[in-house]
Design a protein around this motif. Structure first.
Motif, PDB file in Angstrom:
ATOM      1  N   LYS A  75       0.813  -1.221   0.000  1.00  0.00           N
ATOM      2  CA  LYS A  75       0.000   0.000   0.000  1.00  0.00           C
ATOM      3  C   LYS A  75       0.851   1.278   0.000  1.00  0.00           C
ATOM      4  O   LYS A  75       0.667   2.171   0.846  1.00  0.00           O
ATOM      5  N   PRO A  76       1.800   1.394  -0.943  1.00  0.00           N
ATOM      6  CA  PRO A  76       2.646   2.598  -0.981  1.00  0.00           C
ATOM      7  C   PRO A  76       1.869   3.804  -1.495  1.00  0.00           C
ATOM      8  O   PRO A  76       0.903   3.666  -2.261  1.00  0.00           O
ATOM      9  N   LYS A  77       2.307   4.984  -1.099  1.00  0.00           N
ATOM     10  CA  LYS A  77       1.687   6.200  -1.612  1.00  0.00           C
ATOM     11  C   LYS A  77       2.075   6.442  -3.063  1.00  0.00           C
ATOM     12  O   LYS A  77       1.293   6.981  -3.848  1.00  0.00           O
ATOM     13  N   VAL A  78       3.306   6.039  -3.417  1.00  0.00           N
ATOM     14  CA  VAL A  78       3.844   6.309  -4.750  1.00  0.00           C
ATOM     15  C   VAL A  78       4.213   4.995  -5.420  1.00  0.00           C
ATOM     16  O   VAL A  78       4.811   4.112  -4.790  1.00  0.00           O
ATOM     17  N   ILE A  79       3.864   4.875  -6.710  1.00  0.00           N
ATOM     18  CA  ILE A  79       4.265   3.717  -7.499  1.00  0.00           C
ATOM     19  C   ILE A  79       5.020   4.218  -8.719  1.00  0.00           C
ATOM     20  O   ILE A  79       4.508   5.029  -9.490  1.00  0.00           O
ATOM     21  N   ILE A  80       6.262   3.742  -8.882  1.00  0.00           N
ATOM     22  CA  ILE A  80       7.100   4.089 -10.025  1.00  0.00           C
ATOM     23  C   ILE A  80       7.118   2.884 -10.965  1.00  0.00           C
ATOM     24  O   ILE A  80       7.416   1.768 -10.532  1.00  0.00           O
ATOM     25  N   VAL A  81       6.809   3.108 -12.240  1.00  0.00           N
ATOM     26  CA  VAL A  81       6.796   2.017 -13.219  1.00  0.00           C
ATOM     27  C   VAL A  81       7.732   2.385 -14.363  1.00  0.00           C
ATOM     28  O   VAL A  81       7.531   3.384 -15.055  1.00  0.00           O
ATOM     29  N   ASP A  82       8.756   1.565 -14.552  1.00  0.00           N
ATOM     30  CA  ASP A  82       9.763   1.810 -15.580  1.00  0.00           C
ATOM     31  C   ASP A  82       9.308   1.192 -16.899  1.00  0.00           C
ATOM     32  O   ASP A  82       9.148  -0.030 -16.996  1.00  0.00           O
ATOM     33  N   GLU A  83       9.084   2.023 -17.904  1.00  0.00           N
ATOM     34  CA  GLU A  83       8.678   1.605 -19.251  1.00  0.00           C
ATOM     35  C   GLU A  83       7.502   0.619 -19.219  1.00  0.00           C
ATOM     36  O   GLU A  83       7.637  -0.549 -19.590  1.00  0.00           O
ATOM     37  N   PRO A  84       6.329   1.068 -18.778  1.00  0.00           N
ATOM     38  CA  PRO A  84       5.194   0.145 -18.611  1.00  0.00           C
ATOM     39  C   PRO A  84       4.687  -0.476 -19.898  1.00  0.00           C
ATOM     40  O   PRO A  84       4.027  -1.523 -19.858  1.00  0.00           O
ATOM     41  N   THR A  85       4.968   0.125 -21.059  1.00  0.00           N
ATOM     42  CA  THR A  85       4.402  -0.388 -22.313  1.00  0.00           C
ATOM     43  C   THR A  85       5.429  -1.061 -23.218  1.00  0.00           C
ATOM     44  O   THR A  85       5.071  -1.527 -24.300  1.00  0.00           O
ATOM     45  N   THR A  86       6.687  -1.119 -22.794  1.00  0.00           N
ATOM     46  CA  THR A  86       7.720  -1.723 -23.635  1.00  0.00           C
ATOM     47  C   THR A  86       7.428  -3.204 -23.887  1.00  0.00           C
ATOM     48  O   THR A  86       7.114  -3.951 -22.957  1.00  0.00           O
ATOM     49  N   GLY A  87       7.525  -3.618 -25.146  1.00  0.00           N
ATOM     50  CA  GLY A  87       7.332  -5.017 -25.500  1.00  0.00           C
ATOM     51  C   GLY A  87       5.892  -5.478 -25.518  1.00  0.00           C
ATOM     52  O   GLY A  87       5.621  -6.671 -25.652  1.00  0.00           O
ATOM     53  N   GLN A  88       4.945  -4.537 -25.408  1.00  0.00           N
ATOM     54  CA  GLN A  88       3.543  -4.898 -25.424  1.00  0.00           C
ATOM     55  C   GLN A  88       2.878  -4.289 -26.658  1.00  0.00           C
ATOM     56  O   GLN A  88       3.274  -3.227 -27.135  1.00  0.00           O
ATOM     57  N   ASP A  89       1.852  -4.991 -27.145  1.00  0.00           N
ATOM     58  CA  ASP A  89       1.130  -4.451 -28.290  1.00  0.00           C
ATOM     59  C   ASP A  89       0.219  -3.326 -27.823  1.00  0.00           C
ATOM     60  O   ASP A  89       0.128  -3.015 -26.620  1.00  0.00           O
ATOM     61  N   TYR A  90      -0.481  -2.705 -28.779  1.00  0.00           N
ATOM     62  CA  TYR A  90      -1.283  -1.518 -28.455  1.00  0.00           C
ATOM     63  C   TYR A  90      -2.352  -1.836 -27.411  1.00  0.00           C
ATOM     64  O   TYR A  90      -2.537  -1.086 -26.445  1.00  0.00           O
ATOM     65  N   LYS A  91      -3.042  -2.959 -27.581  1.00  0.00           N
ATOM     66  CA  LYS A  91      -4.108  -3.328 -26.656  1.00  0.00           C
ATOM     67  C   LYS A  91      -3.561  -3.529 -25.252  1.00  0.00           C
ATOM     68  O   LYS A  91      -4.131  -3.039 -24.269  1.00  0.00           O
ATOM     69  N   GLN A  92      -2.448  -4.258 -25.147  1.00  0.00           N
ATOM     70  CA  GLN A  92      -1.844  -4.489 -23.836  1.00  0.00           C
ATOM     71  C   GLN A  92      -1.363  -3.186 -23.204  1.00  0.00           C
ATOM     72  O   GLN A  92      -1.500  -2.987 -21.991  1.00  0.00           O
ATOM     73  N   SER A  93      -0.811  -2.296 -24.036  1.00  0.00           N
ATOM     74  CA  SER A  93      -0.343  -1.010 -23.528  1.00  0.00           C
ATOM     75  C   SER A  93      -1.476  -0.192 -22.936  1.00  0.00           C
ATOM     76  O   SER A  93      -1.348   0.381 -21.848  1.00  0.00           O
ATOM     77  N   ILE A  94      -2.599  -0.148 -23.646  1.00  0.00           N
ATOM     78  CA  ILE A  94      -3.751   0.606 -23.153  1.00  0.00           C
ATOM     79  C   ILE A  94      -4.303  -0.016 -21.876  1.00  0.00           C
ATOM     80  O   ILE A  94      -4.695   0.689 -20.937  1.00  0.00           O
ATOM     81  N   GLU A  95      -4.311  -1.351 -21.820  1.00  0.00           N
ATOM     82  CA  GLU A  95      -4.812  -2.035 -20.619  1.00  0.00           C
ATOM     83  C   GLU A  95      -3.970  -1.672 -19.398  1.00  0.00           C
ATOM     84  O   GLU A  95      -4.514  -1.354 -18.332  1.00  0.00           O
ATOM     85  N   ILE A  96      -2.649  -1.716 -19.536  1.00  0.00           N
ATOM     86  CA  ILE A  96      -1.797  -1.429 -18.383  1.00  0.00           C
ATOM     87  C   ILE A  96      -1.873   0.044 -18.010  1.00  0.00           C
ATOM     88  O   ILE A  96      -1.891   0.400 -16.827  1.00  0.00           O
ATOM     89  N   MET A  97      -1.979   0.940 -19.000  1.00  0.00           N
ATOM     90  CA  MET A  97      -2.071   2.368 -18.682  1.00  0.00           C
ATOM     91  C   MET A  97      -3.420   2.714 -18.058  1.00  0.00           C
ATOM     92  O   MET A  97      -3.492   3.548 -17.149  1.00  0.00           O
TER      93      MET A  97
END
Length: 288
Positions: free
Chosen positions: A160-182
């Protein structure tokens, strides 16, 4: 009214053991509820800077405070991981347990929560991350990458952190997967209250989801501000080899016709086009 500061960076430098100075005097405050992107060319210092924000790397000068805790203090790691979570670019570099439920439970167990509290946090984190019951006893590496990334995030959410840092969340994913994670990160930001920081080279993603940009160049902040403010300065962005999204570039190329230079979406572009160039009339004539 300014929201509370969750990360304070003051005169911060970081140098590697070989003497390479990667961060050169950064001053920055990050506030509760922000959705921020760190952008800049490869080697600008984005990942190094991000790793100083939760104590993975310690400043060599100045300080970083996470929810008031100085990351240079001794014995604060267990406190820091509850404040700022870090999701690596490749989830395979983060996942190491043989079952999903054990992966999510690892951090809560390691910081000393009771068995009952660990089970509660695992269940809650899995539900928020969209991990179904049938996945919980599976080996993480048997899951598709998008789901492995959700497991990585769930393992962070369990604290339950206040801040979440995500390094390159969409790298290696197709458009659909990228939108889902974002969309998932947007949900965590808007409905769960987490401050989100992403590191990315995808300017279309930045334009769609991020509210504030921090542009790094050679270990320094070149500029920072709202997404519109930053993308409205393409000449300055060129110093770090970053280009605004294509729709923004198009609007800037048409600036002589009265279009704003900070347009971020096709909808905005069409609205201004309609207003300044008679687009509504053009649309009617085209469709008739």
């Amino acid at each position: 009214m300014q929201s509370e500061t969750v990360i304070e960076v003051k005169d911060m430098h970081f140098a590697y053991k070989d003497g390479t100075e990667a961060i050169k005097g950064i001053n920055l405050n990050i506030h509760k509820g922000e959705f921020i992107a760190l952008i800049g060319q490869n080697g600008a210092g984005k990942t190094t800077f991000a790793k100083t924000l939760n104590g993975l790397l310690k400043p060599t000068e100045g300080y970083v405070k996470c929810d008031g805790i100085d990351t240079n203090q001794k014995g604060v790691i267990k406190k820091l991981v509850k404040k700022v979570g870090y999701v690596f670019q490749n989830p395979d570099h983060q996942l190491f347990n043989t079952r999903v439920d054990k992966e999510i439970a690892y951090a809560p167990i390691n910081v000393g929560f009771s068995h009952e509290e660990v089970e509660k946090r695992v269940t809650e984190a899995a539900a928020v991350a969209g991990i179904r019951e049938e996945h919980m006893k599976m080996h993480p590496f048997f899951l598709p990458k998008g789901l492995r990334q959700r497991v990585s995030i769930a393992s962070i959410l369990a604290l339950k952190p206040k801040v979440i840092i995500v390094d390159e969340p969409t790298t290696g994913q197709d458009y659909k997967q990228s939108i889902e994670i974002m969309n998932f990160l947007k949900e965590l930001n808007e409905n769960q209250g987490h401050t989100i920081i992403i590191i990315t080279h995808e300017m279309d993603i930045v334009a769609k989801y991020c509210k504030r940009l921090i542009v790094l160049c050679h270990g320094k902040i070149l500029m920072e501000g709202s997404t519109k403010e930053v993308f409205s300065k393409p000449d300055l962005l060129e110093n770090t080899f970053v280009k605004p999204p294509e729709v923004t570039q198009l609007a800037q190329a048409l600036g002589d016709f009265g279009l704003s230079n900070d347009i971020l979406s096709i909808d905005e572009l069409w609205k201004e086009f309609s207003s300044h160039l008679g687009g509504e009339k053009f649309e009617k004539n085209t469709c008739s």
